[in-house]
Scaffold this active site. Structure first.
Site, mmCIF file in Angstrom:
data_model
loop_
_atom_site.group_PDB
_atom_site.id
_atom_site.type_symbol
_atom_site.label_atom_id
_atom_site.label_comp_id
_atom_site.label_asym_id
_atom_site.label_seq_id
_atom_site.Cartn_x
_atom_site.Cartn_y
_atom_site.Cartn_z
ATOM 1 N N SER A 65 -42.201 -60.705 -43.443
ATOM 2 C CA SER A 65 -43.242 -61.756 -42.787
ATOM 3 C C SER A 65 -44.105 -61.045 -43.768
ATOM 4 O O SER A 65 -45.394 -61.377 -43.704
ATOM 5 C CB SER A 65 -43.432 -61.225 -41.414
ATOM 6 O OG SER A 65 -42.936 -62.550 -41.033
ATOM 7 N N LYS A 68 -45.828 -62.873 -46.574
ATOM 8 C CA LYS A 68 -46.829 -63.865 -45.656
ATOM 9 C C LYS A 68 -48.353 -63.223 -46.166
ATOM 10 O O LYS A 68 -48.977 -64.447 -46.276
ATOM 11 C CB LYS A 68 -47.093 -64.403 -44.033
ATOM 12 C CG LYS A 68 -45.536 -64.768 -44.343
ATOM 13 C CD LYS A 68 -45.673 -64.544 -42.204
ATOM 14 C CE LYS A 68 -44.453 -65.042 -41.344
ATOM 15 N NZ LYS A 68 -44.500 -65.215 -40.096
ATOM 16 N N TYR A 193 -38.843 -70.157 -49.214
ATOM 17 C CA TYR A 193 -39.582 -68.979 -48.191
ATOM 18 C C TYR A 193 -38.883 -68.029 -48.056
ATOM 19 O O TYR A 193 -38.981 -66.411 -48.190
ATOM 20 C CB TYR A 193 -40.046 -70.042 -47.011
ATOM 21 C CG TYR A 193 -40.060 -68.565 -46.166
ATOM 22 C CD1 TYR A 193 -41.565 -68.268 -45.982
ATOM 23 C CD2 TYR A 193 -39.711 -68.764 -45.255
ATOM 24 C CE1 TYR A 193 -42.082 -68.004 -45.092
ATOM 25 C CE2 TYR A 193 -40.366 -68.152 -43.676
ATOM 26 C CZ TYR A 193 -41.304 -67.435 -43.905
ATOM 27 O OH TYR A 193 -41.863 -67.132 -42.927
ATOM 28 N N TYR A 245 -47.307 -59.399 -35.359
ATOM 29 C CA TYR A 245 -47.197 -60.629 -34.491
ATOM 30 C C TYR A 245 -47.651 -60.127 -32.349
ATOM 31 O O TYR A 245 -49.356 -60.112 -33.467
ATOM 32 C CB TYR A 245 -45.545 -59.618 -34.061
ATOM 33 C CG TYR A 245 -44.617 -60.049 -34.754
ATOM 34 C CD1 TYR A 245 -44.761 -60.882 -36.350
ATOM 35 C CD2 TYR A 245 -43.777 -59.037 -34.987
ATOM 36 C CE1 TYR A 245 -44.036 -61.072 -36.960
ATOM 37 C CE2 TYR A 245 -42.629 -58.868 -36.402
ATOM 38 C CZ TYR A 245 -42.804 -60.294 -36.832
ATOM 39 O OH TYR A 245 -42.210 -60.440 -37.798
ATOM 40 N N VAL A 263 -39.419 -58.060 -40.524
ATOM 41 C CA VAL A 263 -38.531 -57.713 -39.250
ATOM 42 C C VAL A 263 -37.193 -56.500 -40.143
ATOM 43 O O VAL A 263 -36.236 -56.144 -39.156
ATOM 44 C CB VAL A 263 -37.780 -58.401 -38.996
ATOM 45 C CG1 VAL A 263 -38.322 -59.558 -37.482
ATOM 46 C CG2 VAL A 263 -37.433 -59.712 -39.753
#
Length: 309
Positions: A65, A68, A193, A245, A263
């Site tokens: 993540s 992102k 992705y 998160y 993660v």
């Protein structure tokens, strides 16, 4: 930030490593299960090019993540902020990163922000290129430029493992496609992705990216404005509000710097105007953040007065 030596940093790492036993390594992506629970390493990188590291900081991890933030910067550079935020919202969510709930209940049905999976998929969809290969190459070239490390590549084993287990992300994509947020083949987008998430870096690479963001997109050693200042500011704002998160609020209080977790156990931090931080600790808490890594950042924030608040 006035860390004086790697030894000083190593003492903090040793102190925080014990917390790893309270978490667990991500297992829903089979390739991530191989990580050692008690690993903990960190790099700090300053704008003048020097820095400190502690732990096994040469060990690699996949971005997950954390990617992102980078894809968001590239998508805004490609399309402009107005285009991007017509399709993805700017509000934090209290839901898990892979939740579909808000897509169904919000009108219009666009993802709440670029740091949850639905928003990140929509953002990756916006990266320009004639095909998947070209879009991935542009993202990799962007990362190579920020880190000045052209050896960074995709971990194909992790990418393949994620592709095979990405059914929830496929569901999000089909929902986005139904509501005209995306308009490409779902399998193509999932392919891109999962490769984006499987880009492999070290703590030092993460710290260098964090440092460029900390300096508003400017790299002091080469005098290059790699990311436009306003885009770097947008990215840092999302890191503060949504980067950890649904633990982002607590993290802002206890640590107080823009940060993004993944993660795999990575955390990228940007201490505004001062330095970048890259951290790896694969044992995760229930929110999906590195449990020992957060403890380490809390202690560093207290010791070195890192909080921007």
């Amino acid at each position: 930030m006035n860390c004086q030596s790697s030894e000083e940093l190593q003492a903090l790492v040793d102190e925080c490593r014990v917390y790893a036993k309270q978490g667990k390594v991500a297992d829903y992506i089979p390739a991530l299960k191989k990580a050692k629970q008690d690993d903990l390493s960190i790099s700090i990188f300053y704008p003048d090019g020097h820095g400190f590291s502690a732990g096994d900081c040469h060990q690699s991890m996949t971005l997950q993540s954390i990617s992102k933030v980078i894809s968001l910067a590239l998508a805004i550079m490609d399309r402009g902020a107005e285009y991007v935020f017509e399709r993805v919202g700017q509000e934090p969510t209290g839901d898990p990163f892979n939740s579909i709930v808000k897509l169904e209940t919000n009108k219009p049905s666009k993802p709440l922000n670029p740091m949850i999976n639905a928003g990140a998929l929509a953002v990756t969809h916006m990266i320009k290129g004639a095909n998947i290969e070209e879009r991935l190459l542009r993202l990799m070239t962007f990362i190579h430029g920020i880190t000045r490390n052209d050896q960074i590549k995709v971990n194909e084993e992790v990418a393949s493992s994620e592709f095979k287990t990405a059914d929830l992300n496929r569901s999000l994509c089909y929902f986005l496609k139904q509501h005209n947020v995306i308009n490409e083949d779902v399998e193509d987008l999932i392919n891109l992705y999962t490769k984006q998430c499987a880009i492999e870096v070290t703590c030092l690479d993460l710290a260098k990216i964090g440092c460029v963001l900390a300096m508003d997109g400017f790299e002091m050693s080469t005098g290059r404005q790699i990311i436009p200042k306003d885009i770097a500011r947008i990215c840092k704002t999302f890191m503060v509000t949504c980067g950890m998160y649904n633990a982002s609020g607590e993290f802002a209080i206890k640590v107080g710097i823009p940060a993004k977790s993944g993660v795999s156990g990575g955390i990228m931090g940007a201490v505004p105007g001062k330095c970048g931080i890259g951290l790896f600790g694969p044992s995760l808490d229930e929110k999906g953040n590195s449990i020992a890594g957060i403890k380490l950042l809390e202690k560093m924030s207290h010791k070195y007065s890192l909080s921007m608040f």
